[in-house]
Design an enzyme around this catalytic site. Structure first.
Site, PDB file in Angstrom:
ATOM      1  N   LEU A  24       0.896  -1.100   0.118  1.00 43.67           N
ATOM      2  CA  LEU A  24      -0.180  -0.200   0.154  1.00 43.67           C
ATOM      3  C   LEU A  24       0.822   1.200   0.039  1.00 43.67           C
ATOM      4  O   LEU A  24       0.593   2.440  -0.490  1.00 43.67           O
ATOM      5  CB  LEU A  24      -0.933   0.127   1.306  1.00 43.67           C
ATOM      6  CG  LEU A  24      -1.855  -1.197   1.395  1.00 43.67           C
ATOM      7  CD1 LEU A  24      -2.503  -1.190   2.798  1.00 43.67           C
ATOM      8  CD2 LEU A  24      -2.990  -1.214   0.359  1.00 43.67           C
ATOM      9  N   GLY A  25       1.972   1.065   0.578  1.00 39.32           N
ATOM     10  CA  GLY A  25       2.840   2.379   0.955  1.00 39.32           C
ATOM     11  C   GLY A  25       4.255   1.966   1.196  1.00 39.32           C
ATOM     12  O   GLY A  25       4.515   1.044   1.612  1.00 39.32           O
ATOM     13  N   ASP A  26       5.292   3.067   1.186  1.00 37.35           N
ATOM     14  CA  ASP A  26       6.605   2.743   1.519  1.00 37.35           C
ATOM     15  C   ASP A  26       7.190   3.712   2.026  1.00 37.35           C
ATOM     16  O   ASP A  26       6.943   5.024   1.331  1.00 37.35           O
ATOM     17  CB  ASP A  26       7.472   2.417   0.198  1.00 37.35           C
ATOM     18  CG  ASP A  26       8.637   2.044   0.569  1.00 37.35           C
ATOM     19  OD1 ASP A  26       8.982   1.719   1.603  1.00 37.35           O
ATOM     20  OD2 ASP A  26       9.405   1.645  -0.504  1.00 37.35           O
ATOM     21  N   GLY A  27       7.191   4.027   3.319  1.00 38.09           N
ATOM     22  CA  GLY A  27       7.784   5.216   4.287  1.00 38.09           C
ATOM     23  C   GLY A  27       9.185   5.125   4.688  1.00 38.09           C
ATOM     24  O   GLY A  27       9.827   4.208   4.033  1.00 38.09           O
ATOM     25  N   GLY A  28       9.530   5.910   5.375  1.00 37.54           N
ATOM     26  CA  GLY A  28      11.055   5.965   5.979  1.00 37.54           C
ATOM     27  C   GLY A  28      11.385   4.881   6.800  1.00 37.54           C
ATOM     28  O   GLY A  28      12.671   4.471   7.015  1.00 37.54           O
ATOM     29  N   PHE A  29      10.265   4.305   7.340  1.00 36.19           N
ATOM     30  CA  PHE A  29      10.704   3.298   8.371  1.00 36.19           C
ATOM     31  C   PHE A  29      10.107   1.651   8.171  1.00 36.19           C
ATOM     32  O   PHE A  29      10.747   0.927   8.705  1.00 36.19           O
ATOM     33  CB  PHE A  29       9.948   3.396   9.751  1.00 36.19           C
ATOM     34  CG  PHE A  29      10.524   4.964  10.337  1.00 36.19           C
ATOM     35  CD1 PHE A  29      11.771   4.953  10.930  1.00 36.19           C
ATOM     36  CD2 PHE A  29       9.568   6.035  10.497  1.00 36.19           C
ATOM     37  CE1 PHE A  29      12.151   6.042  11.068  1.00 36.19           C
ATOM     38  CE2 PHE A  29      10.035   7.175  11.038  1.00 36.19           C
ATOM     39  CZ  PHE A  29      11.458   7.312  11.243  1.00 36.19           C
ATOM     40  N   VAL A  38       4.054  -0.737   3.729  1.00 40.22           N
ATOM     41  CA  VAL A  38       2.680  -1.077   4.424  1.00 40.22           C
ATOM     42  C   VAL A  38       2.092  -1.886   3.378  1.00 40.22           C
ATOM     43  O   VAL A  38       2.017  -1.728   2.213  1.00 40.22           O
ATOM     44  CB  VAL A  38       1.877   0.059   4.983  1.00 40.22           C
ATOM     45  CG1 VAL A  38       0.449  -0.510   5.364  1.00 40.22           C
ATOM     46  CG2 VAL A  38       2.466   0.783   5.624  1.00 40.22           C
ATOM     47  N   LYS A  71       2.258  -3.022   8.746  1.00 40.49           N
ATOM     48  CA  LYS A  71       3.345  -2.519   8.576  1.00 40.49           C
ATOM     49  C   LYS A  71       4.893  -3.344   8.754  1.00 40.49           C
ATOM     50  O   LYS A  71       4.627  -3.815   9.937  1.00 40.49           O
ATOM     51  CB  LYS A  71       3.410  -1.212   9.393  1.00 40.49           C
ATOM     52  CG  LYS A  71       4.670  -0.255   9.162  1.00 40.49           C
ATOM     53  CD  LYS A  71       5.041   0.688  10.149  1.00 40.49           C
ATOM     54  CE  LYS A  71       4.022   1.955  10.225  1.00 40.49           C
ATOM     55  NZ  LYS A  71       4.638   3.148  11.069  1.00 40.49           N
ATOM     56  N   ASP A 101       5.515  13.971  13.525  1.00 33.24           N
ATOM     57  CA  ASP A 101       5.597  13.604  11.924  1.00 33.24           C
ATOM     58  C   ASP A 101       4.072  14.109  11.313  1.00 33.24           C
ATOM     59  O   ASP A 101       3.758  13.178  10.277  1.00 33.24           O
ATOM     60  CB  ASP A 101       6.138  12.368  11.741  1.00 33.24           C
ATOM     61  CG  ASP A 101       6.788  12.089  10.500  1.00 33.24           C
ATOM     62  OD1 ASP A 101       7.020  13.049   9.830  1.00 33.24           O
ATOM     63  OD2 ASP A 101       6.872  10.968   9.876  1.00 33.24           O
TER      64      ASP A 101
END
Length: 696
Positions: free
Chosen positions: A391-396, A399, A413, A511
């Site tokens: 679903l997504g890709d963040g800094g940590f 998902v 996550k 954040d």
């Protein structure tokens, strides 16, 4: 058929003893090899003795701490201190007082690095307090500032920024805020960074030249590391060498000539001076004898138990009634909760996802009240973390969409690294989310154990993307007609209400950004991602190195490292401008002065050109009510974006103002405004005439 003969206890004991004695030399060699390896001298440049917690090529990771990796480049030892991309030269280390002297590599040869980054470090691993140093600020892009510089020419140096030569300045950070003339001048520069220098240099900065500043930066600054310092000191005093057990979770190990221990060599108290060769030999002999006796006794006991079990096997078989009782107990265990001490319990599985065959496996547990899942059942739920379900890709972490066996849709996550910092963020997010209950905060269903193969967090699935997706992301074109001004205003109110609830609960989100504000199918808000959040109960601020997302971080937080609830207010002000403009917070394709949306918005408002910033699709130019409400929201955003935190409203005040704008309660005080003007006092006022033409 010949009857099967059971081995006698004596034969079993002798077999075990022989196996133990034969295998001991091999185990002995394996256990002591780290002691020899970690004692070898490794050199890089001027650092002739690299010791724990540092490690690099030629000195294995188990001889140091996982987060203290060095790289030797051109005979220069380099260290990465935190999440930023800046490398630091290691100038000197002192294990006796656990300090390291470092200097920024990007400022080693020049005062004009290609990319500007602030000086940050992981505060859980390093501490720069009380080490005799002070910050110096370097301001860039000061060309074109109106008025004569109040700073002497000696403080000025020239830099080529974005292929444009411009004036830059340096000054002692602590003196800037005390002089309003200087601070008012420097705040107009495009950007700035802070760098610690030795106190002796800081005292000379007010009369220093740029060449002396370079020398001050090359002399570096000191940091005190935190990596099991007390345990390592005890280990060294007992004759051992400090190291790591690389299995998860990380553990400190004392490597000794006689084996590996968790504290000191041979577990001899430190004050006795450690164990010499004689005590080591005695310890080895006693260990062998004790181990042999213990194994022999265990063998005999197992043999006796086996015979007794055979005799009573019928009596031990569970009845149907007993089996039902075990299953009923498993079902009732869902209601059980545990306090924070249960966070170190073993990994249970989710009751509705699978049923175990033994009563021991049927016992469930929670972390801070959050259900604990096994890695395997989440692997099944996400189709082995299939890329198509991401679903997504963040800094940590990334998902993934998943569906549990009980039918619930979830967002899983998956944190990138299972190291100390990630475990801290993992525990932090679980601890915070389980104590919160608000309709506009994403709900945490559960997590894996921190001892699991991977760190996984399981949230409710929110199906309609983020507000960033709808404003300037993958859903922008398809949802432009649906994402009306009334929906945007409602999104702003719900987000502000969630943040106000966090602040009332003693929590700073830290954040806040459009990518962390999720929307369901009815465009109802769910604020997410609490990995960086901090508790600030009963204090005015939290002192920490700046972290967060570029474009949203409070500028005062960068200057003084003090995180407050007003830091969230600044970030929310950026989100408000995104809702008004549909532009991203940072866009390097824009003019260099407009890369940062917050700066661009403040400039447009001050220049009476808000209309150039507003998204044309929301009806700003055609609908008088939308125009008035958008202008009032822009006014609120302007207040949120003030550099001085004391001039920003609280989140509670933000909520009340937004609700008043939505209900048009401010109509009596605020007539229809065609543009925003800022008077001499920095306050907004209505202006019902078109701005004067530059030609008039």
């Amino acid at each position: 058929m010949k009857p099967r003969l059971d081995p006698s206890p004596a034969l079993l004991a002798i077999t075990v003893v022989l196996a133990t004695i034969i295998s001991f030399p091999v185990a002995r060699c394996q256990d002591t090899s780290p002691y020899d390896i970690c004692g070898q001298s490794v050199q890089c440049g001027d650092i002739d003795k690299i010791e724990y917690p540092f490690w690099l090529s030629g000195r294995p990771q188990h001889c140091g701490h996982p987060d203290f990796q060095l790289s030797c480049r051109s005979d220069v030892p380099m260290l990465r201190l935190g999440p930023g991309p800046v490398d630091y030269r290691v100038l000197k280390t002192d294990s006796s007082i656990h300090t390291v002297t470092v200097a920024r590599n990007d400022l080693w040869e020049t005062l004009c690095p290609q990319t500007l980054y602030n000086t940050t470090y992981n505060t859980t691993l390093f501490n720069g307090n009380n080490l005799g140093q002070e910050d110096v600020s370097l301001y860039y892009g000061c060309q074109g500032i109106l008025g004569v510089s109040p700073l002497a020419a000696s403080f000025r140096f020239s830099c080529n920024v974005n292929q444009t030569q411009s004036d830059s300045y340096f000054y002692r950070t602590s003196f800037i805020d005390t002089d309003t003339t200087i601070s008012s001048f420097l705040v107009q520069c495009n950007s700035h960074i802070t760098v610690p220098v030795d106190q002796s240099w800081a005292n000379r900065i007010l009369t220093a030249t740029d060449s002396e500043l370079k020398q001050a930066l090359q002399d570096g600054f000191n940091l005190r590391w935190t990596a099991y310092n007390e345990e390592c000191d005890q280990c060294v005093r007992s004759g051992g060498r400090c190291g790591s057990n690389l299995t998860s979770p990380y553990q400190f190990v004392c490597y000794c000539a006689s084996g590996n221990f968790s504290a000191t060599c041979n577990n001899v108290p430190v004050e006795s001076g450690g164990g010499g060769s004689k005590s080591s030999s005695i310890g080895i002999v006693l260990g062998i004898v004790g181990g042999v006796i213990a194994v022999a006794v265990v063998g005999v006991v197992l043999f006796v138990c086996r015979r007794r079990k055979r005799r009573g096997i019928k009596a031990a078989s569970p009845t149907q009634t007993e089996t039902k009782a075990i299953l009923a107990a498993a079902g009732s265990s869902q209601a059980l909760t545990s306090d924070t001490s249960n966070f170190t319990s073993s990994i249970p599985s989710y009751p509705s996802s699978k049923t175990s065959e033994t009563s021991k496996e049927l016992v469930k547990s929670t972390y801070f009240g959050a259900q604990v899942f096994t890695y395997e059942e989440l692997e099944v739920a996400t189709d082995n973390f299939n890329d198509s379900k991401q679903l997504g890709d963040g800094g940590f972490g990334a998902v993934y969409y998943g569906k549990l066996l009980d039918g619930r849709e979830v967002a899983v996550k998956r944190l990138y690294e299972n190291n100390f910092k990630r475990v801290e963020q993992f525990v932090n997010e679980v601890r915070i989310l389980t104590k919160l209950d608000h309709e506009n905060l994403v709900k945490l269903f559960g997590c894996t154990s921190k001892r699991s193969r991977e760190l996984l967090l399981v949230y409710e699935y929110i199906p309609n993307g983020t507000i960033a997706d709808h404003l300037h992301g993958k859903l922008a074109n398809s949802s432009s007609s649906l994402f009306s001004w009334s929906i945007r205003l409602n999104v702003a109110i719900q987000t502000a209400d969630a943040l106000a609830y966090l602040h009332k609960s003693g929590i700073i989100h830290r954040d806040v950004k459009s990518n962390n504000i999720l929307l369901d199918k009815s465009f109802q808000v769910k604020v997410a991602d609490f990995g960086l959040s901090r508790l600030f109960e009963n204090v005015t601020h939290v002192s920490t190195a700046p972290q967060g997302t570029p474009g949203y971080v409070d500028p005062e937080y960068y200057q003084c490292y003090q995180l407050t609830d007003k830091s969230d207010v600044y970030s929310f002000g950026v989100v408000l401008m995104e809702l008004i403009s549909s532009l991203p917070a940072v866009d390097t394709s824009r003019h260099r002065l407009d890369i940062n949306l917050a700066n661009m918005a403040v400039t447009k408002i001050q220049n009476q050109t808000l209309s150039e910033l507003v998204d044309k699709t929301i009806g700003f130019e055609t609908n008088g009510l939308v125009r008035r409400k958008t202008t009032l929201v822009a006014e609120l955003a302007f207040r949120c974006l003030q550099h001085n935190k004391d001039m920003r409203p609280t989140m509670k005040e933000v909520v009340d103002t937004l609700k008043g704008i939505q209900n048009d309660d401010l109509n009596a005080q605020k007539p229809e405004v065609l543009d925003i003007v800022v008077d001499d006092g920095g306050m907004f006022k209505g202006h019902n005439t078109e701005p004067t033409s530059p030609d008039q």
